[in-house]
Write a protein that holds these residues in place. Structure first.
Motif, PDB file in Angstrom:
ATOM      1  N   PHE A  82       0.755  -1.254   0.063  1.00  0.00           N
ATOM      2  CA  PHE A  82       0.016   0.072  -0.070  1.00  0.00           C
ATOM      3  C   PHE A  82       0.842   1.189   0.037  1.00  0.00           C
ATOM      4  N   PRO A  83       1.584   1.684  -1.104  1.00  0.00           N
ATOM      5  CA  PRO A  83       2.236   2.886  -1.180  1.00  0.00           C
ATOM      6  C   PRO A  83       1.417   3.832  -0.922  1.00  0.00           C
ATOM      7  N   ASN A  84       2.114   5.080  -0.470  1.00  0.00           N
ATOM      8  CA  ASN A  84       1.430   6.260  -0.478  1.00  0.00           C
ATOM      9  C   ASN A  84       2.242   7.316  -1.201  1.00  0.00           C
ATOM     10  N   TYR A  93      -6.714   1.408   6.953  1.00  0.00           N
ATOM     11  CA  TYR A  93      -7.317   0.075   7.703  1.00  0.00           C
ATOM     12  C   TYR A  93      -8.305  -0.629   7.043  1.00  0.00           C
ATOM     13  N   SER A  94      -8.799  -1.726   7.729  1.00  0.00           N
ATOM     14  CA  SER A  94      -9.949  -2.402   7.151  1.00  0.00           C
ATOM     15  C   SER A  94     -10.506  -3.351   8.497  1.00  0.00           C
ATOM     16  N   ALA A  98     -13.160 -10.660   6.030  1.00  0.00           N
ATOM     17  CA  ALA A  98     -12.099 -11.354   5.185  1.00  0.00           C
ATOM     18  C   ALA A  98     -10.699 -10.953   5.540  1.00  0.00           C
ATOM     19  N   LYS A  99     -10.319  -9.739   5.809  1.00  0.00           N
ATOM     20  CA  LYS A  99      -8.817  -9.349   6.280  1.00  0.00           C
ATOM     21  C   LYS A  99      -9.141  -8.014   7.279  1.00  0.00           C
ATOM     22  N   ARG A 100      -8.523  -8.269   8.278  1.00  0.00           N
ATOM     23  CA  ARG A 100      -8.550  -7.002   9.409  1.00  0.00           C
ATOM     24  C   ARG A 100      -7.255  -6.675   9.379  1.00  0.00           C
ATOM     25  N   PHE A 101      -6.920  -5.400   9.036  1.00  0.00           N
ATOM     26  CA  PHE A 101      -5.379  -4.914   9.391  1.00  0.00           C
ATOM     27  C   PHE A 101      -5.468  -3.450   9.370  1.00  0.00           C
ATOM     28  N   GLU A 102      -4.344  -2.921   9.989  1.00  0.00           N
ATOM     29  CA  GLU A 102      -4.140  -1.425   9.961  1.00  0.00           C
ATOM     30  C   GLU A 102      -2.714  -0.939   9.706  1.00  0.00           C
ATOM     31  N   VAL A 109       6.328   3.704   1.129  1.00  0.00           N
ATOM     32  CA  VAL A 109       5.950   2.547   1.086  1.00  0.00           C
ATOM     33  C   VAL A 109       6.285   1.797   2.243  1.00  0.00           C
ATOM     34  N   PRO A 110       5.377   1.196   2.746  1.00  0.00           N
ATOM     35  CA  PRO A 110       5.624  -0.068   3.992  1.00  0.00           C
ATOM     36  C   PRO A 110       6.428  -0.836   3.664  1.00  0.00           C
ATOM     37  N   PRO A 111       7.352  -1.358   4.539  1.00  0.00           N
ATOM     38  CA  PRO A 111       8.237  -2.383   4.529  1.00  0.00           C
ATOM     39  C   PRO A 111       7.484  -3.530   4.145  1.00  0.00           C
ATOM     40  N   GLU A 112       6.342  -3.959   4.596  1.00  0.00           N
ATOM     41  CA  GLU A 112       5.853  -5.316   4.527  1.00  0.00           C
ATOM     42  C   GLU A 112       4.402  -5.112   3.741  1.00  0.00           C
ATOM     43  N   PRO A 113       4.196  -6.127   2.920  1.00  0.00           N
ATOM     44  CA  PRO A 113       2.773  -6.082   2.349  1.00  0.00           C
ATOM     45  C   PRO A 113       1.968  -6.743   3.086  1.00  0.00           C
TER      46      PRO A 113
END
Length: 215
Positions: A82-84, A93-94, A98-102, A109-113
């Motif tokens: 999720f690049p910014n 966030y979600s 099916a997938k909760r994350f933040e 770019v976050p280091p981990e997908p």
């Protein structure tokens, strides 16, 4: 108060080219409709064998305070970055089952997908910008496509039988699956779209397509 756009109808048609390409266009109210997901599940061994494996990784960007693309379709198990690309920070966030994350306030770019391991619809939001809304469509289907801004979509499929599933984020009800055999001449699918714009801003799927901020 939530805004409401009068119901419109979408028709998707598909024809088979000699190169086993299942292709079509999606329209709503006479205008091209983006972000229609078309998922094809192979019902024959040949179609399953020739399906490409999930990609190593995909990306869902943030530009001009919007998720780009508005709808990303991925196979189950696909990692997504999720690049910014904005000059400001976002907080993605979600809360979808099916997938909760933040991903808290960040730039670049976050280091981990984020790995989307199970099928389902994952709605995305930003804690900073309430109007930002995006979707990750996660599926076990062998082939996936999403209609572009011209309403066009295509799938490269070997001849055989397939179960087709259609999904759109603004649909009041999703149409029933259809089983098709390739080569085939034509198919049609209709579904009703009902929009409620909670922020008073039309969804990205209808922006720049004749529906302005006045709705």
């Amino acid at each position: 108060m939530a805004s409401r756009l009068p119901a419109v109808f979408l028709t998707a048609w598909a024809s088979v080219a000699p190169a086993a390409e299942l292709a079509g266009t999606a329209e709503a109210g006479g205008l091209p409709l983006a972000n229609l997901v078309v998922a094809a599940q192979a019902l024959d061994e040949a179609g399953r064998v020739k399906a490409a494996p999930p990609p190593a990784a995909m990306a869902l960007d943030q530009k001009s305070r919007e998720f780009i693309p508005h709808v990303l379709a991925v196979r189950s198990g696909t990692p997504v970055y999720f690049p910014n690309s904005d000059a400001i920070k976002h907080h993605v966030y979600s809360f979808s089952p099916a997938k909760r994350f933040e991903i808290k306030l960040y730039s670049g770019v976050p280091p981990e997908p984020v790995v989307f391991g199970q099928p389902g619809i994952v709605a995305l939001g930003c804690n900073i910008h309430d109007w930002m809304l995006g979707y990750v469509y996660v599926s076990d289907a062998d082939y996936l496509a999403v209609s572009d801004n011209d309403g066009r979509w295509s799938l490269d499929l070997p001849n055989g039988r397939y179960r087709l599933t259609f999904w759109h984020p603004d649909a009041a009800e999703q149409p029933a699956d259809q089983v098709v055999t390739l080569p085939s001449a034509e198919l049609r699918v209709s579904l009703e779209l009902k929009m409620r714009f909670q922020t008073g801003k039309p969804p990205a799927s209808l922006q720049n397509q004749g529906y302005g901020d006045g709705f």
